[in-house]
Design an enzyme around this catalytic site. Structure first.
Site, PDB file in Angstrom:
ATOM      1  N   GLY A  15     -48.841   4.762 -21.734  1.00 28.52           N
ATOM      2  CA  GLY A  15     -48.468   5.439 -22.541  1.00 28.52           C
ATOM      3  C   GLY A  15     -49.222   6.698 -22.575  1.00 28.52           C
ATOM      4  O   GLY A  15     -49.244   7.630 -23.986  1.00 28.52           O
ATOM      5  N   ASN A  17     -48.940   9.644 -21.366  1.00 26.09           N
ATOM      6  CA  ASN A  17     -47.946  10.592 -21.305  1.00 26.09           C
ATOM      7  C   ASN A  17     -47.192  10.673 -22.899  1.00 26.09           C
ATOM      8  O   ASN A  17     -47.096  11.716 -23.327  1.00 26.09           O
ATOM      9  CB  ASN A  17     -46.856  10.616 -20.395  1.00 26.09           C
ATOM     10  CG  ASN A  17     -47.225  11.361 -19.163  1.00 26.09           C
ATOM     11  OD1 ASN A  17     -47.315  12.619 -19.107  1.00 26.09           O
ATOM     12  ND2 ASN A  17     -47.688  10.443 -17.915  1.00 26.09           N
ATOM     13  N   MET A  93     -40.888   1.543 -16.158  1.00 23.02           N
ATOM     14  CA  MET A  93     -40.687   0.943 -14.925  1.00 23.02           C
ATOM     15  C   MET A  93     -39.595   0.227 -14.605  1.00 23.02           C
ATOM     16  O   MET A  93     -39.594  -0.500 -13.737  1.00 23.02           O
ATOM     17  CB  MET A  93     -42.213   0.200 -14.778  1.00 23.02           C
ATOM     18  CG  MET A  93     -43.342   0.932 -14.716  1.00 23.02           C
ATOM     19  SD  MET A  93     -43.516   2.395 -13.953  1.00 23.02           S
ATOM     20  CE  MET A  93     -43.691   1.512 -12.283  1.00 23.02           C
ATOM     21  N   ILE A  95     -35.481   0.618 -13.471  1.00 23.53           N
ATOM     22  CA  ILE A  95     -34.638   1.654 -12.910  1.00 23.53           C
ATOM     23  C   ILE A  95     -33.227   1.440 -13.883  1.00 23.53           C
ATOM     24  O   ILE A  95     -32.761   0.209 -13.957  1.00 23.53           O
ATOM     25  CB  ILE A  95     -34.291   1.296 -11.509  1.00 23.53           C
ATOM     26  CG1 ILE A  95     -35.352   1.685 -10.633  1.00 23.53           C
ATOM     27  CG2 ILE A  95     -33.213   2.312 -10.762  1.00 23.53           C
ATOM     28  CD1 ILE A  95     -35.216   1.394  -9.038  1.00 23.53           C
ATOM     29  N   LEU A  96     -32.877   2.562 -14.298  1.00 25.44           N
ATOM     30  CA  LEU A  96     -31.461   2.395 -15.223  1.00 25.44           C
ATOM     31  C   LEU A  96     -30.541   2.481 -14.213  1.00 25.44           C
ATOM     32  O   LEU A  96     -30.059   3.630 -13.841  1.00 25.44           O
ATOM     33  CB  LEU A  96     -31.304   3.433 -16.262  1.00 25.44           C
ATOM     34  CG  LEU A  96     -32.639   3.411 -17.419  1.00 25.44           C
ATOM     35  CD1 LEU A  96     -32.744   4.549 -18.221  1.00 25.44           C
ATOM     36  CD2 LEU A  96     -32.406   2.067 -18.013  1.00 25.44           C
ATOM     37  N   ASN A 110     -37.322  12.755 -17.098  1.00 25.89           N
ATOM     38  CA  ASN A 110     -38.316  11.686 -16.566  1.00 25.89           C
ATOM     39  C   ASN A 110     -39.616  12.445 -15.921  1.00 25.89           C
ATOM     40  O   ASN A 110     -39.333  13.594 -15.557  1.00 25.89           O
ATOM     41  CB  ASN A 110     -37.722  10.787 -15.246  1.00 25.89           C
ATOM     42  CG  ASN A 110     -38.896   9.875 -14.701  1.00 25.89           C
ATOM     43  OD1 ASN A 110     -39.451   9.275 -15.643  1.00 25.89           O
ATOM     44  ND2 ASN A 110     -38.916   9.715 -13.391  1.00 25.89           N
ATOM     45  N   HIS A 112     -42.284  12.087 -13.015  1.00 24.37           N
ATOM     46  CA  HIS A 112     -42.607  11.631 -11.721  1.00 24.37           C
ATOM     47  C   HIS A 112     -43.968  12.071 -11.092  1.00 24.37           C
ATOM     48  O   HIS A 112     -44.093  13.082 -10.890  1.00 24.37           O
ATOM     49  CB  HIS A 112     -41.532  11.646 -10.805  1.00 24.37           C
ATOM     50  CG  HIS A 112     -41.791  10.654  -9.616  1.00 24.37           C
ATOM     51  ND1 HIS A 112     -41.730   9.480  -9.536  1.00 24.37           N
ATOM     52  CD2 HIS A 112     -42.316  11.239  -8.309  1.00 24.37           C
ATOM     53  CE1 HIS A 112     -41.733   8.977  -8.163  1.00 24.37           C
ATOM     54  NE2 HIS A 112     -42.303   9.838  -7.605  1.00 24.37           N
TER      55      HIS A 112
END
Ligand code: GRF
Length: 220
Positions: A15, A17, A93, A95-96, A110, A112
């Site tokens: 966390g 970010n 982590m 994937i939706l 998001n 990346h």
């Protein structure tokens, strides 16, 4: 009246970010506030960071659900419980694969750790080194159903140089991430940027490629 945009952050790990976003939004002149943090990992350090900042947290542990659909439904309910304007994925982590990217279309970002479209997915730093990339960096992009493929908003770049070690490169990139994610949130919350069927607009103008930030200038 509090007119700051409401933001939910999803994460799975450290966390850092989130911390950058917490620090930026701590200033009450910032146009957004973090109202909730959701993790799929009960022991994610990001949950502690949120608690330290008096931000409400929820955990949806994948192990508690029979299948992916139920898990994503719970994530969706947790997000909705905060009635957010925007949803930020910050090291989440999972994937939706369900309807969430559509439900929050234009309102979900998001970050990346690569210069998308290069190096989607995992191990981006090692892959940049292995590919002999001269430049590497990070991208804030809108989330769509396709992994790491939504339109980019901001990128920050660095010269790979003699950084032959992926961990060191990751640390350098992370510093850039902490600069551009709060900026992207600011633009979104100020209504300067939008994503719709017409593509990404920044200040009313089409943005065919992400804005490349001069991070040294940002620090001034
Ligand atoms: C960051 O590198 C981010 O780009 C990626 O996952 C990492 C999360 O780091 N999606 P942290 O949890 O914010 O420290």
């Amino acid at each position: 009246m509090n007119s700051r945009a409401r933001v939910v952050v999803l994460l799975s790990g450290s966390g850092s970010n989130l911390q950058a976003l917490i620090d930026a939004t701590a200033n009450r002149t910032f146009p957004a506030q973090i109202v909730g943090v959701i993790s799929d990992q009960p022991d994610a350090y990001g949950l502690k960071r949120a608690a330290n900042a008096d931000i409400a947290t929820r955990c949806c542990d994948r192990a508690d659900f029979n299948n992916r659909a139920e898990f994503e439904e719970a994530i969706g309910e947790a997000i909705a419980s905060f009635a957010p304007d925007f949803v930020l994925l910050a090291g989440f982590m999972r994937i939706l694969r369900g309807s969430l990217p559509d439900r929050y279309s234009g309102r979900m970002l998001n970050i990346h750790p690569s210069l998308l479209p290069r190096h989607k997915g995992l191990d981006t730093h090692q892959r940049a080194i292995d590919a002999g990339d001269i430049e590497h960096g990070c991208t804030v992009h809108f989330v769509t159903r396709e992994l790491d493929a939504g339109p980019g908003l901001i990128q920050a770049k660095l010269d790979v140089g003699a950084t032959a070690d992926a961990a060191h490169l990751a640390a350098r990139v992370l510093e850039l991430e902490h600069q551009i994610y709060p900026l992207a949130l600011r633009w979104l919350a100020e209504g300067r940027v939008s994503h719709s069927a017409e593509g990404v607009l920044l200040d009313g103008l089409a943005l065919p490629d992400p804005v490349v930030m001069d991070v040294d200038a940002l620090r001034c």
